[in-house]
Scaffold this active site. Structure first.
Site, PDB file in Angstrom:
ATOM      1  N   ARG A 253       2.974  -4.776   0.908  1.00 32.44           N
ATOM      2  CA  ARG A 253       2.158  -5.807   1.538  1.00 32.44           C
ATOM      3  C   ARG A 253       2.653  -7.172   1.082  1.00 32.44           C
ATOM      4  O   ARG A 253       2.938  -7.383  -0.113  1.00 32.44           O
ATOM      5  CB  ARG A 253       0.686  -5.635   1.152  1.00 32.44           C
ATOM      6  CG  ARG A 253      -0.024  -4.513   1.887  1.00 32.44           C
ATOM      7  CD  ARG A 253      -0.120  -4.794   3.391  1.00 32.44           C
ATOM      8  NE  ARG A 253      -0.831  -3.769   4.135  1.00 32.44           N
ATOM      9  CZ  ARG A 253      -0.250  -2.758   4.810  1.00 32.44           C
ATOM     10  NH1 ARG A 253       1.059  -2.639   4.814  1.00 32.44           N
ATOM     11  NH2 ARG A 253      -0.979  -1.890   5.491  1.00 32.44           N
ATOM     12  N   GLU A 282       1.190 -12.647   8.792  1.00 32.86           N
ATOM     13  CA  GLU A 282       1.938 -11.960   9.855  1.00 32.86           C
ATOM     14  C   GLU A 282       1.244 -12.199  11.185  1.00 32.86           C
ATOM     15  O   GLU A 282       0.001 -12.149  11.224  1.00 32.86           O
ATOM     16  CB  GLU A 282       2.021 -10.458   9.560  1.00 32.86           C
ATOM     17  CG  GLU A 282       2.808 -10.161   8.294  1.00 32.86           C
ATOM     18  CD  GLU A 282       2.855  -8.667   7.953  1.00 32.86           C
ATOM     19  OE1 GLU A 282       2.315  -7.853   8.720  1.00 32.86           O
ATOM     20  OE2 GLU A 282       3.446  -8.329   6.915  1.00 32.86           O
ATOM     21  N   HIS A 301       7.504  -6.300  10.147  1.00 32.96           N
ATOM     22  CA  HIS A 301       6.594  -5.214   9.723  1.00 32.96           C
ATOM     23  C   HIS A 301       6.797  -3.955  10.577  1.00 32.96           C
ATOM     24  O   HIS A 301       5.894  -3.530  11.311  1.00 32.96           O
ATOM     25  CB  HIS A 301       5.133  -5.676   9.774  1.00 32.96           C
ATOM     26  CG  HIS A 301       4.230  -4.803   8.917  1.00 32.96           C
ATOM     27  ND1 HIS A 301       3.105  -5.272   8.280  1.00 32.96           N
ATOM     28  CD2 HIS A 301       4.283  -3.485   8.584  1.00 32.96           C
ATOM     29  CE1 HIS A 301       2.514  -4.295   7.608  1.00 32.96           C
ATOM     30  NE2 HIS A 301       3.222  -3.199   7.786  1.00 32.96           N
TER      31      HIS A 301
HETATM   32  C1  DGY Z   1       0.522   0.964   7.179  1.00 29.67           C
HETATM   33  O1  DGY Z   1       0.290   1.995   7.821  1.00 29.67           O
HETATM   34  O2  DGY Z   1      -0.285   0.481   6.387  1.00 29.67           O
HETATM   35  C2  DGY Z   1       1.841   0.328   7.393  1.00 29.67           C
HETATM   36  O3  DGY Z   1       1.929  -0.913   6.837  1.00 29.67           O
HETATM   37  C3  DGY Z   1       2.143   0.277   8.868  1.00 29.67           C
HETATM   38  O4  DGY Z   1       3.503   0.077   9.059  1.00 29.67           O
END
Ligand code: DGY
Length: 339
Positions: A253, A282, A301
């Protein structure tokens, strides 16, 4: 009247479900067969009003990439279950869900290998300067053999340090240790019992203190979930403690990293490069220096973004939602206390 005639046959109750991020057609159809479904993405201005009105009636919510915060939950008085098409749950007001007894489902397990592939793509791209050199060819600048100034650094045999060692971290470690002959060290809240969870990594991945990991690793890969204790964890001190010439990758993250400190480490420290799939904000704002920095490889992402894996995530989230609405224990529940 016979006993059987007195039994009233009850149809399962159709509930109100709000889909706030598009689902694949087959998963949407599963929901529509059993419940009254509204599809409205609050990020789209033209769907915002529909989202707001459906929220007030919704008993089930399913979607991803939108903050389901306490204020939003307060506008959903009938809510029973939220199913996130993601493994990360940092978009959800966990305390408010807990206080209201609302079940939260997510999608662990089905995306591990795909996210690990993405992280490895960033390792390869940053170390071998793949994007930069492809650009050189595209722009017609490959007019003679490249010089040493454009050489990269090896991946195989180098030390990989993982911040966070959950399922995805272990999938990355397998690629590194078994495929690329890389010694792997990791730092997590507690050592993982590899013999029980990942026997193939026994003797190949070691839990070490953070300072040792930073001093030893050629690649530092952050795979941290976002929580109060991880926000801003990767800061100036962490970058300063990294081995000179290290490469930093973030596949967890964005907000676990202090982005200004990362930029400073690239421009004024000894960090060689960064590969980033995630950002504090984002989509990445156009004015973010990380977007165009020559030694940053930025991705939008895409950790889990393959057709197969995104479908598997939607299927698991839909199954869990249907189970929870039927009063059953969902296949993948996050806040198990309520389920
Ligand atoms: C999640 O599933 O949390 C991922 O970041 C998606 O790509």
């Amino acid at each position: 009247m016979s006993a059987s005639a007195s039994v009233v046959e009850r149809k399962p109750e159709r509930k109100k479900v709000l889909v706030f991020r598009e689902l694949p057609p087959d998963q949407l159809a599963r929901l529509q067969a059993l419940h009254d479904v509204t599809v409205a993405n609050p990020r789209k201005p033209e769907e915002r009003a529909l989202f707001d009105s459906a929220l007030g009636q919704a008993q089930g919510l399913i979607g991803s990439s939108y903050p389901v915060d306490a204020a939003l939950l307060a506008r959903a008085p009938r809510l029973e279950v939220v199913s996130s098409v993601s493994v990360g749950v940092d978009n959800y007001a966990l305390d408010a869900l807990q206080a209201r007894g609302i079940v939260l489902c997510h999608t662990p397990g089905v995306l591990d290998e795909t996210v690990a592939d993405t992280v490895f793509a960033l390792l390869m791209a940053t170390s071998r300067r793949v994007v930069e050199l492809a650009q050189l060819v595209r722009e017609g600048r490959w007019t003679r053999n490249i010089g040493e100034d454009l050489f990269g650094s090896d991946v195989h045999g180098k030390t990989l340090g993982l911040l966070g060692f959950g399922r995805i971290g272990q999938a990355i470690a397998r690629r590194a240790a078994l495929g690329f002959g890389m010694p792997v060290v990791y730092h997590a809240r507690r050592p993982v019992d590899l013999a029980a969870t990942a026997p193939e990594l026994v003797g190949k991945a070691a839990h070490v203190p953070l300072a040792e990991l930073l001093a030893r690793s050629d690649f530092v890969v952050a795979m941290l979930p976002l929580s109060g204790s991880t926000r801003g964890l990767v800061n100036a001190d962490v970058f300063a403690a990294m081995k000179p010439g290290a490469i930093f990758i973030n596949g967890g993250r964005g907000a676990t990293v202090v982005e200004q400190d990362l930029l400073h480490a690239l421009d004024h420290g000894t960090l060689r490069a960064a590969g980033l799939d995630v950002f504090a904000t984002e989509p990445l704002p156009l004015d973010s220096p990380l977007r165009t920095h020559p030694r940053v490889t930025p991705l939008p992402h895409i950790g889990s973004a393959t057709h197969g894996t995104r479908h598997a995530m939607a299927l698991l989230a839909t199954t869990s939602l249907l189970q929870a609405l039927a009063g059953e224990r969902p296949a993948a529940v996050y806040n198990a206390a309520q389920a």
